[in-house]
Design a protein around this motif. Structure first.
Motif, PDB file in Angstrom:
ATOM      1  N   LEU A  87       0.672  -1.195   0.091  1.00 49.43           N
ATOM      2  CA  LEU A  87       0.121   0.145  -0.094  1.00 49.43           C
ATOM      3  C   LEU A  87       0.612   1.247   0.058  1.00 49.43           C
ATOM      4  O   LEU A  87       0.390   2.254   0.041  1.00 49.43           O
ATOM      5  N   SER A  88       2.091   1.074   0.137  1.00 45.58           N
ATOM      6  CA  SER A  88       3.037   2.279   0.320  1.00 45.58           C
ATOM      7  C   SER A  88       3.853   2.960  -1.045  1.00 45.58           C
ATOM      8  O   SER A  88       4.020   1.831  -1.757  1.00 45.58           O
ATOM      9  N   GLY A  89       4.252   3.735  -0.954  1.00 43.54           N
ATOM     10  CA  GLY A  89       4.880   4.301  -2.012  1.00 43.54           C
ATOM     11  C   GLY A  89       6.512   4.028  -2.315  1.00 43.54           C
ATOM     12  O   GLY A  89       6.927   3.345  -1.420  1.00 43.54           O
ATOM     13  N   PRO A  90       7.065   4.175  -3.209  1.00 43.38           N
ATOM     14  CA  PRO A  90       8.519   3.882  -3.427  1.00 43.38           C
ATOM     15  C   PRO A  90       9.589   4.611  -2.401  1.00 43.38           C
ATOM     16  O   PRO A  90       9.281   5.495  -1.973  1.00 43.38           O
ATOM     17  N   HIS A  91      10.699   3.861  -2.551  1.00 51.10           N
ATOM     18  CA  HIS A  91      11.860   4.499  -1.966  1.00 51.10           C
ATOM     19  C   HIS A  91      12.401   5.910  -2.882  1.00 51.10           C
ATOM     20  O   HIS A  91      12.145   5.790  -4.145  1.00 51.10           O
ATOM     21  N   ARG A  92      12.887   6.674  -2.148  1.00 55.57           N
ATOM     22  CA  ARG A  92      13.646   7.695  -2.974  1.00 55.57           C
ATOM     23  C   ARG A  92      15.205   7.454  -2.852  1.00 55.57           C
ATOM     24  O   ARG A  92      15.762   6.538  -2.059  1.00 55.57           O
ATOM     25  N   PRO A  93      16.033   7.913  -3.843  1.00 60.14           N
ATOM     26  CA  PRO A  93      17.278   7.622  -4.014  1.00 60.14           C
ATOM     27  C   PRO A  93      18.325   7.710  -2.755  1.00 60.14           C
ATOM     28  O   PRO A  93      19.331   7.057  -2.423  1.00 60.14           O
ATOM     29  N   ASP A  94      17.762   8.881  -1.752  1.00 61.67           N
ATOM     30  CA  ASP A  94      18.566   9.190  -0.650  1.00 61.67           C
ATOM     31  C   ASP A  94      17.872   8.379   0.684  1.00 61.67           C
ATOM     32  O   ASP A  94      18.109   9.031   1.725  1.00 61.67           O
ATOM     33  N   HIS A  95      17.313   7.275   0.491  1.00 56.90           N
ATOM     34  CA  HIS A  95      16.360   6.921   1.537  1.00 56.90           C
ATOM     35  C   HIS A  95      17.494   6.389   2.629  1.00 56.90           C
ATOM     36  O   HIS A  95      18.738   5.829   2.440  1.00 56.90           O
ATOM     37  N   GLY A  96      16.869   6.503   3.957  1.00 60.16           N
ATOM     38  CA  GLY A  96      17.914   6.252   4.994  1.00 60.16           C
ATOM     39  C   GLY A  96      17.073   5.916   6.394  1.00 60.16           C
ATOM     40  O   GLY A  96      15.785   6.037   6.033  1.00 60.16           O
ATOM     41  N   ILE A  97      17.660   5.971   7.371  1.00 61.33           N
ATOM     42  CA  ILE A  97      17.008   5.871   8.674  1.00 61.33           C
ATOM     43  C   ILE A  97      16.101   7.193   8.758  1.00 61.33           C
ATOM     44  O   ILE A  97      15.006   6.752   9.386  1.00 61.33           O
ATOM     45  N   GLN A  98      16.520   8.373   8.596  1.00 63.84           N
ATOM     46  CA  GLN A  98      15.411   9.317   8.740  1.00 63.84           C
ATOM     47  C   GLN A  98      14.187   9.281   7.880  1.00 63.84           C
ATOM     48  O   GLN A  98      13.155   9.510   8.509  1.00 63.84           O
ATOM     49  N   THR A  99      14.400   8.738   6.571  1.00 64.67           N
ATOM     50  CA  THR A  99      13.121   8.414   6.030  1.00 64.67           C
ATOM     51  C   THR A  99      12.051   7.391   6.553  1.00 64.67           C
ATOM     52  O   THR A  99      11.147   7.620   6.756  1.00 64.67           O
ATOM     53  N   GLU A 100      12.811   6.296   7.016  1.00 67.05           N
ATOM     54  CA  GLU A 100      12.116   5.203   7.878  1.00 67.05           C
ATOM     55  C   GLU A 100      11.515   5.906   9.113  1.00 67.05           C
ATOM     56  O   GLU A 100      10.164   5.337   9.297  1.00 67.05           O
ATOM     57  N   VAL A 101      12.152   6.887   9.703  1.00 71.31           N
ATOM     58  CA  VAL A 101      11.394   7.195  10.921  1.00 71.31           C
ATOM     59  C   VAL A 101      10.535   8.169  10.409  1.00 71.31           C
ATOM     60  O   VAL A 101       9.482   8.135  11.239  1.00 71.31           O
ATOM     61  N   GLU A 102      10.605   9.159   9.700  1.00 70.76           N
ATOM     62  CA  GLU A 102       9.581   9.814   9.020  1.00 70.76           C
ATOM     63  C   GLU A 102       8.189   9.010   8.902  1.00 70.76           C
ATOM     64  O   GLU A 102       6.986   9.542   9.091  1.00 70.76           O
ATOM     65  N   ASP A 103       8.326   7.894   8.097  1.00 68.64           N
ATOM     66  CA  ASP A 103       7.188   7.141   7.547  1.00 68.64           C
ATOM     67  C   ASP A 103       6.560   6.710   8.994  1.00 68.64           C
ATOM     68  O   ASP A 103       5.277   6.681   9.056  1.00 68.64           O
ATOM     69  N   LEU A 104       7.372   6.026   9.832  1.00 71.85           N
ATOM     70  CA  LEU A 104       6.648   5.419  11.053  1.00 71.85           C
ATOM     71  C   LEU A 104       6.139   6.573  11.760  1.00 71.85           C
ATOM     72  O   LEU A 104       5.139   6.435  12.542  1.00 71.85           O
ATOM     73  N   ALA A 105       6.726   7.895  11.789  1.00 74.42           N
ATOM     74  CA  ALA A 105       6.133   9.053  12.644  1.00 74.42           C
ATOM     75  C   ALA A 105       4.579   9.378  12.359  1.00 74.42           C
ATOM     76  O   ALA A 105       3.822   9.599  12.848  1.00 74.42           O
ATOM     77  N   ALA A 106       4.549   9.435  10.850  1.00 77.70           N
ATOM     78  CA  ALA A 106       3.424   9.805  10.253  1.00 77.70           C
ATOM     79  C   ALA A 106       2.210   8.761  10.606  1.00 77.70           C
ATOM     80  O   ALA A 106       0.954   9.135  10.869  1.00 77.70           O
ATOM     81  N   VAL A 107       2.433   7.462  10.742  1.00 77.04           N
ATOM     82  CA  VAL A 107       1.658   6.348  11.317  1.00 77.04           C
ATOM     83  C   VAL A 107       1.416   6.628  12.738  1.00 77.04           C
ATOM     84  O   VAL A 107       0.075   6.508  13.140  1.00 77.04           O
ATOM     85  N   VAL A 108       2.374   6.794  13.622  1.00 78.19           N
ATOM     86  CA  VAL A 108       2.106   6.958  14.874  1.00 78.19           C
ATOM     87  C   VAL A 108       1.230   7.989  15.308  1.00 78.19           C
ATOM     88  O   VAL A 108       0.381   7.942  16.157  1.00 78.19           O
ATOM     89  N   GLU A 109       1.504   9.185  14.452  1.00 76.12           N
ATOM     90  CA  GLU A 109       0.659  10.425  14.916  1.00 76.12           C
ATOM     91  C   GLU A 109      -0.631  10.254  14.489  1.00 76.12           C
ATOM     92  O   GLU A 109      -1.729  10.359  15.277  1.00 76.12           O
ATOM     93  N   ALA A 110      -0.854   9.466  13.304  1.00 79.50           N
ATOM     94  CA  ALA A 110      -2.271   9.203  12.862  1.00 79.50           C
ATOM     95  C   ALA A 110      -3.191   8.167  13.825  1.00 79.50           C
ATOM     96  O   ALA A 110      -4.362   8.788  13.925  1.00 79.50           O
ATOM     97  N   ALA A 111      -2.289   7.285  14.093  1.00 83.69           N
ATOM     98  CA  ALA A 111      -2.943   6.426  15.423  1.00 83.69           C
ATOM     99  C   ALA A 111      -3.064   6.868  16.409  1.00 83.69           C
ATOM    100  O   ALA A 111      -3.868   6.359  17.361  1.00 83.69           O
ATOM    101  N   GLY A 112      -2.371   8.001  16.971  1.00 83.27           N
ATOM    102  CA  GLY A 112      -2.178   8.240  18.249  1.00 83.27           C
ATOM    103  C   GLY A 112      -1.706   7.125  19.204  1.00 83.27           C
ATOM    104  O   GLY A 112      -1.957   6.929  20.219  1.00 83.27           O
ATOM    105  N   ALA A 113      -0.658   6.583  18.515  1.00 88.88           N
ATOM    106  CA  ALA A 113      -0.208   5.529  19.341  1.00 88.88           C
ATOM    107  C   ALA A 113       1.127   5.790  20.289  1.00 88.88           C
ATOM    108  O   ALA A 113       1.792   6.736  19.911  1.00 88.88           O
ATOM    109  N   HIS A 114       1.156   5.136  21.256  1.00 89.86           N
ATOM    110  CA  HIS A 114       2.338   5.233  22.151  1.00 89.86           C
ATOM    111  C   HIS A 114       3.222   3.955  22.135  1.00 89.86           C
ATOM    112  O   HIS A 114       4.076   3.826  22.930  1.00 89.86           O
ATOM    113  N   LEU A 115       2.765   2.947  21.433  1.00 88.79           N
ATOM    114  CA  LEU A 115       3.434   1.676  21.578  1.00 88.79           C
ATOM    115  C   LEU A 115       3.798   1.182  20.138  1.00 88.79           C
ATOM    116  O   LEU A 115       2.791   1.078  19.220  1.00 88.79           O
ATOM    117  N   VAL A 116       4.903   0.818  19.907  1.00 91.65           N
ATOM    118  CA  VAL A 116       5.299   0.158  18.618  1.00 91.65           C
ATOM    119  C   VAL A 116       6.251  -1.145  18.831  1.00 91.65           C
ATOM    120  O   VAL A 116       6.857  -1.380  19.692  1.00 91.65           O
TER     121      VAL A 116
END
Length: 294
Positions: A61-90
């Protein structure tokens, strides 16, 4: 399950599956997996938690990697889900476990993380120097050879494989992928589709290698899990994290391998529902109460 999407910081769509009721928990899959690889675990938690299963980039369901993909991108992706879910547990496994730990350093909302064999390296480039050969083989369209390269590079190959020529192993891998492709639904996430994502797993493993000390001030509580038959080269990081993290608990499961938290599949043929349930029990207990910090 239902589906939904969020938008990451760079505008990329991150899709997720959702099930259950109760406090939100995000489950982050590992390498050669997708969100649906933890369906059994999600169902085991769904009576007590609302479970979100995001597809990491390049999958489902998710979009593609970008050429400079790294840990920061992965964290930003997870942060978007955490914020939308109102989650405190991962919860995260393998490369997803690495991302989960790093996200807990940067996202104050995350209060508890459970990780199964997080792919944090303590040996520098020893398990990342396969990347150049992998990229060259994939660029030539030799997907099977590239997968064999990553398997050897990450010490995933069973000992018996060492007596077989690489060309034979690549031929057998091609046969397995072709068989899976013929039987797969059009939207199925197959080994062939997942193969390009291995490059980016190597990138984030290399970026985060030898960074245990960075977690010394982690505020979140951490449940460190692993198996006695898991990936031996990941155990030193769990030992180091246990000694470093200010708030952690360690659980090692006798007889469990690296894929113990995941559904049985072509890439996890030793997966067992009873092992998933045992891990779910530990997660339920650990996540049973959470105190939200201001």
């Amino acid at each position: 399950m239902t589906t939904g999407t969020v938008t990451s910081a760079d505008g990329t769509t991150i899709g997720y599956w959702k099930t259950g009721r109760g406090p939100a928990v995000v489950l982050l899959h590992g390498s050669m997996e997708s969100a649906r690889s933890h369906t059994l675990l999600a169902n085991a938690l769904a009576d007590e938690f609302t479970v979100y299963l995001p597809d990491r980039r390049g999958r489902g369901l998710s979009g593609p990697h970008r050429p400079d993909h790294g840990i920061q991108t992965e964290v930003e992706d997870l942060a978007a889900v955490v914020e939308a879910a109102g989650a405190h547990l991962v919860f995260g496994v393998s490369a997803g476990g690495l991302v989960t730990l790093e996200a807990a350093r940067r996202i104050p909302a995350i209060q508890k993380v459970a990780v199964y064999e997080p792919a944090l390296l303590t040996d520098g480039t020893k398990h990342t120097d396969w990347l150049a050969r992998f990229d060259a083989e994939l660029a030539c369209g030799d997907v099977a050879a590239a997968m064999i390269t990553s398997m050897y590079g990450l010490d995933l190959a069973p000992p018996i494989f060492k007596v077989f020529p690489r060309r034979l192993l690549a031929a057998l891998t091609t046969m397995l992928m072709n068989k899976e492709d013929r039987a797969a639904a059009p939207d199925a996430i197959t080994m062939r589709k997942l193969a390009p994502t291995i490059h980016f797993e190597g990138v984030i493993l290399a970026e985060a290698a030898d960074s245990v000390d960075a977690f010394r001030d982690l505020r979140a509580e951490v449940l460190l899990m692993g198996g006695s038959k898991g990936l031996a080269f990941l155990e030193p990081a769990r030992d180091a994290l246990e000694a470093t993290l200010p708030h952690s608990r360690r659980v090692e499961f006798p007889g469990f391998d690296h894929g113990a938290s995941s559904d049985p599949s072509n890439t996890n043929q030793d997966g067992k529902p009873e092992n998933v349930e045992r891990i779910a029990q530990e997660i339920r207990t650990f996540f049973a109460s959470v105190r939200v910090h201001p």
